[in-house]
Design an enzyme around this catalytic site. Structure first.
Site, PDB file in Angstrom:
ATOM      1  NE  ARG A 180      -3.796  -2.169  -0.251  1.00 40.51           N
ATOM      2  CZ  ARG A 180      -3.536  -3.263  -0.968  1.00 40.51           C
ATOM      3  NH1 ARG A 180      -2.395  -3.346  -1.638  1.00 40.51           N
ATOM      4  NH2 ARG A 180      -4.392  -4.247  -1.025  1.00 40.51           N
ATOM      5  CB  SER A 229      -9.947  -0.630   2.772  1.00 43.23           C
ATOM      6  OG  SER A 229     -10.578  -1.731   2.147  1.00 43.23           O
ATOM      7  CD  GLU A 299      -6.022   0.650   2.184  1.00 45.90           C
ATOM      8  OE1 GLU A 299      -6.549   0.510   1.068  1.00 45.90           O
ATOM      9  OE2 GLU A 299      -5.818  -0.303   2.962  1.00 45.90           O
TER      10      GLU A 299
END
EC number: 1.3.1.98
Length: 322
Positions: A180, A229, A299
């Site tokens: 990520r 998310s 995130e």
């Protein structure tokens, strides 16, 4: 609530600018959460040359922020001081086939559209993008992934503009992809990428995309005002399991709520403010830490300033770029 209008001064300082400048553009209109204060100046460049010109001529003391389609973003209620760049599909959304199995895609191209065009061209390997909200620029920045694949698996190279206006090209090694995130400096703005697919039968590709769509529909609150998310998965465990075990499913702060369908999603269910959503996320992080000892990492990107800091953080130009 608004910031001082910088547009007239910027227009004088950058007479060669071709893109659109807008003062105090509402960010609540542009984010999927539908929250946030204004961008002091919103700039939509016409193309990569226009973007490079702007970055090369901006005053040194003007903060620069880049936003995409607003799918994975919380803009705080005070808004974003300074110069906010938003690439649009008109200038940065092109998708074209290159050779037997490549796709050249603009940074503002929607991930889902890239997957769809790839499928229609008989290219597999990009189906995972159909399950990721947002654009290619954001996907490059965070090495977006789903269903067992990530951007690092498909990027041949990426094009960008540096904070000084220099044109840049990054190889996969340069991008430094990890879970990520990429290793590219924050001030660099992606403009395009070459993605690699594999020839396959169109019906088979579309069937896999249909499975992804069905899974999202059944397991995620895709019809709600959400940002995708919320937290990264810690090593070896799913964030949603930790959140659920901490008793946070359905938890509310103001108009914000932890989704009961998928508790790694936060929802603006009742005219939430950005501070409601962020406070809810921090409450979830605290409860997960108390119950499991795990520190969840955001995130979703959070930018801008709280409402009470607008006057102290407002930007006023002091002179030309040196």
């Amino acid at each position: 609530m608004s910031f001082p209008d910088l547009v007239p001064d910027l227009a004088r300082l950058m007479p060669g600018l071709r893109g659109r400048l807008v003062a105090n553009q509402s960010m609540a209109e542009l984010t999927w959460f539908r929250v946030g204060g204004p961008a002091q100046v919103m700039f939509s460049p016409v193309d990569a040359d226009d973007l490079a010109y702007a970055l090369a001529h901006l005053p040194n003391d003007l903060p620069v922020t880049v936003v995409g389609v607003g799918s994975n973003l919380i803009v705080r209620d005070g808004g974003i001081p300074g110069f906010v760049i938003r690439l649009t599909p008109k200038g940065f959304g092109a998708i074209e086939r290159v050779g037997e199995a490549g796709l050249r895609v603009g940074a503002a191209a929607l991930d889902k559209r890239v997957a769809t065009i790839a499928a229609e061209a008989g290219l597999s390997g990009l189906e995972f993008l159909s399950g990721i909200p947002g654009t290619i620029g954001g996907a490059l920045r965070m090495n977006a992934g789903a269903h067992g694949r990530e951007m690092k698996d498909v990027v041949e190279h990426a094009c960008a503009v540096g904070p000084d206006g220099a044109r840049l090209v990054f190889t996969p090694a340069d991008l430094g992809f990890s879970y990520r995130k990429s290793a590219v400096a924050e001030g660099v703005i992606f403009t395009a990428a070459l993605l690699a697919g594999e020839p396959d039968e169109i019906p088979a590709i579309k069937a896999r995309m249909a499975d992804i769509a069905r899974h999202r529909e059944e397991s995620q609150p895709v019809r709600e005002r959400t940002g995708g998310s919320t937290f990264k998965n810690p090593p070896g465990v799913s964030a949603w399991k930790l959140i659920d075990a901490a008793g946070c499913r359905g938890l509310r702060v103001g108009g914000a709520m932890v989704s009961e369908l998928h508790c790694n999603f936060l929802i603006n269910f009742a005219a939430a403010s950005a501070s409601d959503i962020e406070a809810l996320g921090e409450t979830v992080r605290r409860r997960v830490l108390e119950s499991s000892g795990v520190v969840l990492e955001w995130e979703i990107k959070r930018i801008g300033i709280p409402l009470e800091l607008v006057q102290t953080r407002a930007v006023r130009l002091t002179g030309p770029k040196s």
